[in-house]
Design a protein around this motif. Structure first.
Motif, mmCIF file in Angstrom:
data_model
loop_
_atom_site.group_PDB
_atom_site.id
_atom_site.type_symbol
_atom_site.label_atom_id
_atom_site.label_comp_id
_atom_site.label_asym_id
_atom_site.label_seq_id
_atom_site.Cartn_x
_atom_site.Cartn_y
_atom_site.Cartn_z
ATOM 1 N N LYS A 1 -1.379 -7.619 1.054
ATOM 2 C CA LYS A 1 -1.410 -6.724 -0.108
ATOM 3 C C LYS A 1 -0.412 -5.582 0.052
ATOM 4 O O LYS A 1 0.285 -5.211 -0.901
ATOM 5 N N VAL A 2 -0.333 -5.035 1.260
ATOM 6 C CA VAL A 2 0.587 -3.928 1.523
ATOM 7 C C VAL A 2 2.030 -4.364 1.337
ATOM 8 O O VAL A 2 2.821 -3.697 0.657
ATOM 9 N N VAL A 3 2.395 -5.474 1.941
ATOM 10 C CA VAL A 3 3.774 -5.946 1.872
ATOM 11 C C VAL A 3 4.160 -6.294 0.436
ATOM 12 O O VAL A 3 5.254 -5.938 -0.035
ATOM 13 N N GLU A 4 3.285 -6.961 -0.278
ATOM 14 C CA GLU A 4 3.598 -7.342 -1.665
ATOM 15 C C GLU A 4 3.686 -6.113 -2.568
ATOM 16 O O GLU A 4 4.596 -6.017 -3.405
ATOM 17 N N ALA A 5 2.763 -5.169 -2.409
ATOM 18 C CA ALA A 5 2.782 -3.965 -3.240
ATOM 19 C C ALA A 5 4.016 -3.115 -2.954
ATOM 20 O O ALA A 5 4.636 -2.555 -3.875
ATOM 21 N N PHE A 6 4.393 -3.025 -1.692
ATOM 22 C CA PHE A 6 5.566 -2.228 -1.351
ATOM 23 C C PHE A 6 6.843 -2.871 -1.888
ATOM 24 O O PHE A 6 7.759 -2.165 -2.335
ATOM 25 N N ALA A 7 6.908 -4.187 -1.865
ATOM 26 C CA ALA A 7 8.081 -4.874 -2.405
ATOM 27 C C ALA A 7 8.223 -4.591 -3.898
ATOM 28 O O ALA A 7 9.332 -4.351 -4.387
ATOM 29 N N GLU B 1 9.291 -0.886 -4.235
ATOM 30 C CA GLU B 1 10.682 -0.699 -3.818
ATOM 31 C C GLU B 1 11.639 -1.197 -4.880
ATOM 32 O O GLU B 1 12.670 -0.562 -5.157
ATOM 33 N N ALA B 2 11.296 -2.311 -5.506
ATOM 34 C CA ALA B 2 12.143 -2.849 -6.578
ATOM 35 C C ALA B 2 12.186 -1.907 -7.774
ATOM 36 O O ALA B 2 13.178 -1.849 -8.510
ATOM 37 N N ALA B 3 11.108 -1.116 -7.919
ATOM 38 C CA ALA B 3 11.048 -0.157 -9.023
ATOM 39 C C ALA B 3 11.611 1.205 -8.627
ATOM 40 O O ALA B 3 11.574 2.144 -9.427
ATOM 41 N N GLY B 4 12.075 1.327 -7.382
ATOM 42 C CA GLY B 4 12.696 2.574 -6.942
ATOM 43 C C GLY B 4 11.750 3.567 -6.323
ATOM 44 O O GLY B 4 12.100 4.748 -6.157
ATOM 45 N N SER B 5 10.561 3.139 -5.904
ATOM 46 C CA SER B 5 9.586 4.032 -5.294
ATOM 47 C C SER B 5 9.401 3.677 -3.831
ATOM 48 O O SER B 5 9.431 2.504 -3.458
ATOM 49 N N GLY B 6 9.214 4.703 -2.987
ATOM 50 C CA GLY B 6 9.037 4.457 -1.557
ATOM 51 C C GLY B 6 7.635 4.731 -1.060
ATOM 52 O O GLY B 6 7.343 4.513 0.109
ATOM 53 N N VAL B 7 6.758 5.230 -1.934
ATOM 54 C CA VAL B 7 5.381 5.537 -1.558
ATOM 55 C C VAL B 7 4.444 4.918 -2.569
ATOM 56 O O VAL B 7 4.630 5.070 -3.778
ATOM 57 N N ILE B 8 3.429 4.200 -2.102
ATOM 58 C CA ILE B 8 2.485 3.537 -2.998
ATOM 59 C C ILE B 8 1.064 3.748 -2.497
ATOM 60 O O ILE B 8 0.843 4.275 -1.408
ATOM 61 N N MET C 1 -2.944 5.687 0.851
ATOM 62 C CA MET C 1 -1.517 5.929 0.771
ATOM 63 C C MET C 1 -0.786 5.026 1.762
ATOM 64 O O MET C 1 -1.184 4.877 2.904
ATOM 65 N N VAL C 2 0.293 4.409 1.288
ATOM 66 C CA VAL C 2 1.066 3.490 2.119
ATOM 67 C C VAL C 2 2.531 3.901 2.112
ATOM 68 O O VAL C 2 3.151 3.988 1.050
ATOM 69 N N GLU C 3 3.075 4.158 3.303
ATOM 70 C CA GLU C 3 4.490 4.484 3.451
ATOM 71 C C GLU C 3 5.138 3.434 4.353
ATOM 72 O O GLU C 3 4.470 2.531 4.876
ATOM 73 N N LEU C 4 6.426 3.603 4.563
ATOM 74 C CA LEU C 4 7.192 2.588 5.280
ATOM 75 C C LEU C 4 6.637 2.229 6.666
ATOM 76 O O LEU C 4 6.593 1.043 7.014
ATOM 77 N N PRO C 5 6.217 3.195 7.499
ATOM 78 C CA PRO C 5 5.682 2.805 8.809
ATOM 79 C C PRO C 5 4.496 1.850 8.715
ATOM 80 O O PRO C 5 4.361 0.931 9.530
ATOM 81 N N GLU D 1 4.007 -5.932 8.289
ATOM 82 C CA GLU D 1 4.953 -7.041 8.461
ATOM 83 C C GLU D 1 4.837 -7.663 9.852
ATOM 84 O O GLU D 1 4.891 -8.893 10.011
ATOM 85 N N LYS D 2 4.688 -6.823 10.868
ATOM 86 C CA LYS D 2 4.531 -7.331 12.236
ATOM 87 C C LYS D 2 3.238 -8.124 12.384
ATOM 88 O O LYS D 2 3.204 -9.154 13.051
ATOM 89 N N LEU D 3 2.172 -7.638 11.754
ATOM 90 C CA LEU D 3 0.900 -8.338 11.841
ATOM 91 C C LEU D 3 1.004 -9.716 11.200
ATOM 92 O O LEU D 3 0.519 -10.717 11.752
#
Length: 293
Positions: free
Chosen positions: A244-250, A253-260, A266-270, A276-278
């Motif tokens: 869910k995290v990876v799909e939502a962030f993608a 990101e495509a919409a120009g946002s870095g925080v979701i 709250m989900v940020e890049l780290p 992704e590693k998991l």
């Protein structure tokens, strides 16, 4: 290299136990030339290891050598340098100098055998107060791809008891995790649990190490393999959350946002990188959740 949940020790001079070790489900097998082998049996153990590795094996194999300060180290390296190993575990590593000494000897032997210099990787086994105090320099030494913790010897060195709760190991465990991350090497491997009959205590101990950032745990008995594998394998809920995290962030990101936000968090890049590693680890294991090895 790859994630190692369980590495099973077996005496280098016992071919029967060695054969059994490859069938236990452990991610790797460690053929031991150090504590499990009496001084009078060292040479016999080296010959047995060469016979054991005379044919392909289903899992990666490591050999634990004697320490860099030991009179046995040169003979250990000479005996295994040309074998199909994933790497060597260096017992009682207490400084970068110890690792560098073995690196130098291995380099000479690799040249002698026509092997790529530096090809054999090392796991320093840190098992004393001196070693923990120098964890950063050991982690940054040549050939090192991860560290291993010897908690029993560490506790003995401090003069304290090795307890089921593991409070006496907390500082050392944290030090190894931070040193590994600082050096840019793989996360460390946690200490063996000597009581192979108490599986609940083993699982609790493994969970403590996993939460601190260890990638896996050393084990000494086949009965310990499955419980430790389970602890270090992402569960179905963790995998679902990561997806869910990876799909939502993608999408963000495509919409120009870095925080979701995902399910109110709250989900940020780290966090995305961790997810992704998991997922990568889960794909490598080809398992959708715990219990499906």
């Amino acid at each position: 290299m790859f994630s190692l949940r369980t590495l099973l020790f077996t005496p280098g001079n016992d071919s029967r136990k060695g054969e059994k070790a490859f069938t236990t489900g452990a991610d790797a097998v460690i053929l031991d030339l150090e504590d499990a082998v009496a001084p009078s049996q060292k040479e016999a153990a080296r010959l047995t290891i060469r016979q054991t590795l005379g044919r392909p094996r289903p899992v990666p194999v490591f050999v634990r050598t004697n320490s860099a300060q030991s009179p046995h180290i040169l003979h250990d390296l000479q005996a295994v340098v040309d074998l199909p190993l994933q790497g060597l575990m260096l017992a009682k590593a207490e400084s970068a100098e110890d690792v560098c000494r073995v690196d130098w000897l291995l380099g000479l032997l690799e040249q002698e055998h026509g092997l790529p210099v530096g090809g054999i990787k090392l796991i320093p086994f840190v098992e004393s107060a001196r070693g923990i105090a120098r964890a950063e320099e050991i982690a940054a030494a040549p050939r090192v791809f991860c560290l291993a913790f010897g908690g029993n010897d560490y506790a003995m060195d401090l003069g304290v008891s090795f307890s089921p709760e593991g409070d006496e190991l907390f500082y050392a465990r944290c030090r190894l995790v931070v040193a590994s991350r600082s050096a840019g090497i793989d996360p460390p491997l946690d200490t063996v649990n000597p009581d192979f009959r108490d599986i609940p205590a083993l699982a609790a101990d493994a969970r403590r190490a996993q939460k601190l950032g260890f990638q896996g745990k050393l084990v000494i008995h086949p009965a310990q393999v499955a419980p430790v594998n389970e602890v270090f394998t992402p569960c179905a809920e963790e995998i679902s959350w990561a997806q869910k995290v990876v799909e939502a962030f993608a999408r963000a990101e495509a919409a120009g946002s870095g925080v979701i936000q995902v399910e109110g968090r709250m989900v940020e890049l780290p966090i995305v990188r961790r997810a992704e590693k998991l997922l990568a680890a889960a794909r490598a294991r080809k398992t959708p959740g715990k219990g499906n090895e």
